[in-house]
Design an enzyme around this catalytic site. Sequence first.
Site, PDB file in Angstrom:
ATOM      1  N   ASN A 148       0.796  -1.223   0.000  1.00  0.00           N
ATOM      2  CA  ASN A 148       0.000   0.000   0.000  1.00  0.00           C
ATOM      3  C   ASN A 148       0.833   1.281   0.000  1.00  0.00           C
ATOM      4  O   ASN A 148       0.328   2.346  -0.353  1.00  0.00           O
ATOM      5  CB  ASN A 148      -0.944   0.019   1.208  1.00  0.00           C
ATOM      6  CG  ASN A 148      -0.217  -0.237   2.513  1.00  0.00           C
ATOM      7  OD1 ASN A 148       0.450  -1.263   2.669  1.00  0.00           O
ATOM      8  ND2 ASN A 148      -0.344   0.676   3.451  1.00  0.00           N
ATOM      9  N   GLN A 176      -5.167  -3.562  -1.777  1.00  0.00           N
ATOM     10  CA  GLN A 176      -4.723  -2.535  -2.725  1.00  0.00           C
ATOM     11  C   GLN A 176      -4.798  -2.991  -4.176  1.00  0.00           C
ATOM     12  O   GLN A 176      -4.703  -2.162  -5.080  1.00  0.00           O
ATOM     13  CB  GLN A 176      -3.287  -2.118  -2.402  1.00  0.00           C
ATOM     14  CG  GLN A 176      -3.136  -1.306  -1.134  1.00  0.00           C
ATOM     15  CD  GLN A 176      -3.771   0.071  -1.216  1.00  0.00           C
ATOM     16  OE1 GLN A 176      -3.969   0.619  -2.307  1.00  0.00           O
ATOM     17  NE2 GLN A 176      -4.084   0.650  -0.078  1.00  0.00           N
ATOM     18  N   SER A 196     -11.377  -4.690   0.213  1.00  0.00           N
ATOM     19  CA  SER A 196     -12.096  -3.616   0.891  1.00  0.00           C
ATOM     20  C   SER A 196     -12.707  -2.669  -0.120  1.00  0.00           C
ATOM     21  O   SER A 196     -12.016  -2.210  -1.037  1.00  0.00           O
ATOM     22  CB  SER A 196     -11.149  -2.861   1.821  1.00  0.00           C
ATOM     23  OG  SER A 196     -11.836  -1.905   2.592  1.00  0.00           O
ATOM     24  N   HIS A 198     -13.784   0.528  -0.189  1.00  0.00           N
ATOM     25  CA  HIS A 198     -13.439   1.940  -0.382  1.00  0.00           C
ATOM     26  C   HIS A 198     -12.120   2.135  -1.118  1.00  0.00           C
ATOM     27  O   HIS A 198     -11.756   3.260  -1.462  1.00  0.00           O
ATOM     28  CB  HIS A 198     -13.413   2.674   0.963  1.00  0.00           C
ATOM     29  CG  HIS A 198     -12.231   2.384   1.826  1.00  0.00           C
ATOM     30  ND1 HIS A 198     -11.186   3.270   1.969  1.00  0.00           N
ATOM     31  CD2 HIS A 198     -11.926   1.327   2.611  1.00  0.00           C
ATOM     32  CE1 HIS A 198     -10.294   2.771   2.804  1.00  0.00           C
ATOM     33  NE2 HIS A 198     -10.707   1.591   3.208  1.00  0.00           N
ATOM     34  N   THR A 234     -26.075  -8.800  11.681  1.00  0.00           N
ATOM     35  CA  THR A 234     -26.925  -8.450  10.545  1.00  0.00           C
ATOM     36  C   THR A 234     -26.108  -7.752   9.466  1.00  0.00           C
ATOM     37  O   THR A 234     -25.361  -6.804   9.737  1.00  0.00           O
ATOM     38  CB  THR A 234     -28.072  -7.520  11.005  1.00  0.00           C
ATOM     39  OG1 THR A 234     -28.825  -8.181  12.015  1.00  0.00           O
ATOM     40  CG2 THR A 234     -28.989  -7.176   9.842  1.00  0.00           C
ATOM     41  N   CYS A 322      -3.551   4.382   7.949  1.00  0.00           N
ATOM     42  CA  CYS A 322      -3.725   3.793   9.275  1.00  0.00           C
ATOM     43  C   CYS A 322      -2.633   4.207  10.249  1.00  0.00           C
ATOM     44  O   CYS A 322      -2.751   3.983  11.451  1.00  0.00           O
ATOM     45  CB  CYS A 322      -3.772   2.263   9.172  1.00  0.00           C
ATOM     46  SG  CYS A 322      -5.153   1.686   8.178  1.00  0.00           S
TER      47      CYS A 322
END
Length: 381
Positions: A148, A176, A196, A198, A234, A322
């Site tokens: 990344n 990535q 992921s 996003h 859920t 992060c």
Amino acid sequence: MNRIYLDNAATMPLNEQVYKKMLSVFESYGNPSSVYQTGREARKLLDKSREHVAKAIGALPSEIYFTSGGTEADNWAIIGAALEKGSGHIITSSIEHHAVLHTCAQLEKMGFEVSYLPVDSSGLVSLEDITNALKEDTFLISVMYANNEIGTIQPISEIAKKAQEKGILFHCDAVQAVGHLPLDVKALGVDMLSLSAHKFGGPKGVGALYIKKGTKIANLINGGAQERGRRAGTENVAGIVGLAEALRIANDGIEQKALETAKKREYLTDRLFGLIPNIKINGNLESRLPGVINITFKGVSSQALLIRLDRCGVAASAGSACTSGSLEPSHVLKAIGLSEEDAKNSIRLSLSNNISEEELYEAANIIASQVQEMRGVSGVK
């Protein structure tokens, strides 16, 4: 001020088509585990999304498990494999995302043994090092598809083959890579793979873990029967639909998009080298992500430069989102041999396919002017 966004590796803007798709889903408010009509409507959306994601990475729908994102997917793969095994040895690399490194560190506190393999100056893991690190009780290898921070792409299929020969599970953090490079889990030979939404134009807070049929790992979240009893809670139906739609869009013509993005990356790189002396590109120059540039500006603090760039309308980063705010130099840059000073003088520019050459031209001029001004103050040329 026109803002220029060069931090797509941290997160990509939500695709407008995905946003509209998600808005329509909020009308199907039913719980997908319920048997009445609104519940069945939500279940249908969930099932279709699972099929779309599976198709995009060459998997079976039954092998796709939705999570809250890449970090959860990484944690589940590694902790799940460890809990299923009970004890033993794990192999990973020194440049993994902290979702992997910190998880492995936690397992070490629980009595597991972990080998953190070095990488070469371009960020590549050695197959020989993996072979030499194998032990009789090695049960998991976890190596990311593409880094990344520097964009280096690892020889995943070769590592997977080595793991298969020894009967060892192989997990790949492909957060990535998915949506930016063509990818087929069956061709790669991985047992587990994380992604992921996003990172390719989908919403934040939703991801997936591919678990090859027959792979035995423990559940991470216990409770209800959601995700076939393996990941309770859920489901985030709107987010999952957004993930599937974003991946469908990203995968449409993905090879051509990758080529176009790489061309823009080279255009920006050439502009920067033409304008600014004493700079260096970090990472593998041949096997890397199409949109990532990690660059060292000698004598220029990355944190100070990023603040200046932000004031001028350019968004970039010093590495992983992060670790934002950390005063420590990047563990990735240190692992490939950069000094602490050079690591602190490096920034990451990450492009999307949608950025224009005009924006890149302007961004290069802004970066150059700020670097030269900072060097003028510090006396570095």
